[in-house]
Design an enzyme around this catalytic site. Structure first.
Site, mmCIF file in Angstrom:
data_model
loop_
_atom_site.group_PDB
_atom_site.id
_atom_site.type_symbol
_atom_site.label_atom_id
_atom_site.label_comp_id
_atom_site.label_asym_id
_atom_site.label_seq_id
_atom_site.Cartn_x
_atom_site.Cartn_y
_atom_site.Cartn_z
ATOM 1 N N CYS A 38 0.867 -1.169 0.000
ATOM 2 C CA CYS A 38 0.000 0.000 0.000
ATOM 3 C C CYS A 38 0.905 1.220 0.000
ATOM 4 C CB CYS A 38 -0.856 -0.030 1.272
ATOM 5 S SG CYS A 38 -1.829 1.453 1.541
ATOM 6 N N CYS A 78 -0.785 3.814 -6.438
ATOM 7 C CA CYS A 78 -1.663 3.185 -5.446
ATOM 8 C C CYS A 78 -1.903 1.766 -5.934
ATOM 9 C CB CYS A 78 -2.988 3.944 -5.353
ATOM 10 S SG CYS A 78 -4.285 3.062 -4.447
HETATM 11 N N1 DGL Z 1 -3.962 0.625 -1.946
HETATM 12 C C1 DGL Z 1 -3.549 1.716 -1.157
HETATM 13 C C2 DGL Z 1 -2.417 2.492 -1.745
HETATM 14 O O1 DGL Z 1 -1.599 1.897 -2.427
HETATM 15 C C3 DGL Z 1 -4.558 2.456 -0.332
HETATM 16 C C4 DGL Z 1 -5.714 3.059 -1.011
HETATM 17 C C5 DGL Z 1 -6.671 3.636 0.004
HETATM 18 O O2 DGL Z 1 -7.068 2.871 0.895
HETATM 19 O O3 DGL Z 1 -6.978 4.830 -0.067
HETATM 20 O O4 DGL Z 1 -2.258 3.662 -1.537
#
Ligand code: DGL
Length: 272
Positions: free
Chosen positions: A69, A200
């Site tokens: 993430c 993301c």
């Molecule tokens: N998948 C996550 C990222 O790479 C988080 C997205 C979220 O929960 O806002 O930032």
């Protein structure tokens, strides 16, 4: 065992790349979907969640943890490394030994890197576009990486508004998904970006829509394969290379979540 976490199912885009390189390993994936999205949440909140989830992953047998993430990496990876990765610090060592039932005295963390460097070497227009969450774009860690471009290229940024919600509801195509994606992607294209970085881990699930809107001349960079290669190197050196730390291989993929796990199970089944 390799532990992986994200705010939701986004980190599965990293898991699939890791599994290509380490197909025999066991994995445990934690989706914090009761708290998804992380993008607009405070740094303190995300650090608290990252710490708690890491403890759960270590207790469940993880020998290394992938912060799949970008938002959590930007907010929390420095704290996680200071709390779990240094075996020369007696407090850290005791804590990790206790969490892991004596298996390990430290845990390494692999985070997501915004793929600005590869984008800089690919762009011909001199403009790269970064799509990420608000939390990532505001974070010191991201800004530092971006500023290393030293003004050689223009970095245009946009929050992928509504992208995480699309993925978490399983809506990966269709006119509504195209409208939502277009609203954040088109401003970057309008600024001349010929290379788009997906900052993301949820966004690669929208790759078809993103490609359709961007058109053929635009490079789209998903950093997950590079992160997987880095993980495989560190895993080899830090876990497989150290005697007595071999994976037990009992369970191939264990799924944990803080909320409803229906979509997590469905996505995982279709990916495997
Ligand atoms: N998948 C996550 C990222 O790479 C988080 C997205 C979220 O929960 O806002 O930032």
């Amino acid at each position: 065992m390799i532990g992986i976490f994200d705010s939701g199912i986004g980190g599965l885009s990293v898991f699939v790349e890791i599994r290509k390189l380490l197909p025999e390993e066991s994995y445990i994936y934690f989706a914090d979907n009761a708290n998804c999205p992380y993008g607009g949440k405070s740094r303190e909140f995300i650090i608290g969640r990252a710490r708690e989830i890491s403890e759960a992953l270590i207790r469940s047998g993880s020998d290394i943890v992938v912060v799949a993430c970008n938002t959590a990496t930007a907010a929390a990876i420095t704290t996680l490394r200071s709390e779990f990765s240094d075996p020369t610090n007696p407090l850290t060592r005791e804590r990790v030994l206790s969490l892991s039932g004596g298996r390990r005295d430290h845990i390494r963390f692999i985070g997501m890197e915004p793929a600005i460097k590869p984008a800089v070497s690919l762009t011909k227009s001199g403009v790269i576009g970064v799509l990420a969450t608000e939390g990532t774009l505001k974070a010191e860690k991201y800004r530092h990486t971006r500023d290393l471009t030293h003004g050689n290229v223009t970095v245009a940024e946009h929050v992928g508004e509504g992208f995480v919600e699309l993925v978490e509801s399983g809506e990966l195509s269709g006119p509504h998904a195209e409208k939502v994606v277009g609203e954040s992607l088109k401003p970057l294209l309008a600024q001349g970006a010929d290379t788009i970085v997906l900052g993301c881990t949820h966004y690669p699930f929208l790759m078809d829509v993103i490609r359709k809107i961007a058109g053929p001349g635009i490079n789209i960079i998903n950093p997950a394969p590079a992160v997987a290669r880095h993980l495989a190197e560190v895993y080899e050196e830090d876990v497989q290379g150290s005697a007595g730390q071999k994976d037990s291989g009992e369970e191939h993929l264990k799924l944990l979540s803080s909320g409803d796990d229906t979509l997590l199970k469905r996505f995982t089944a279709s990916l495997l």
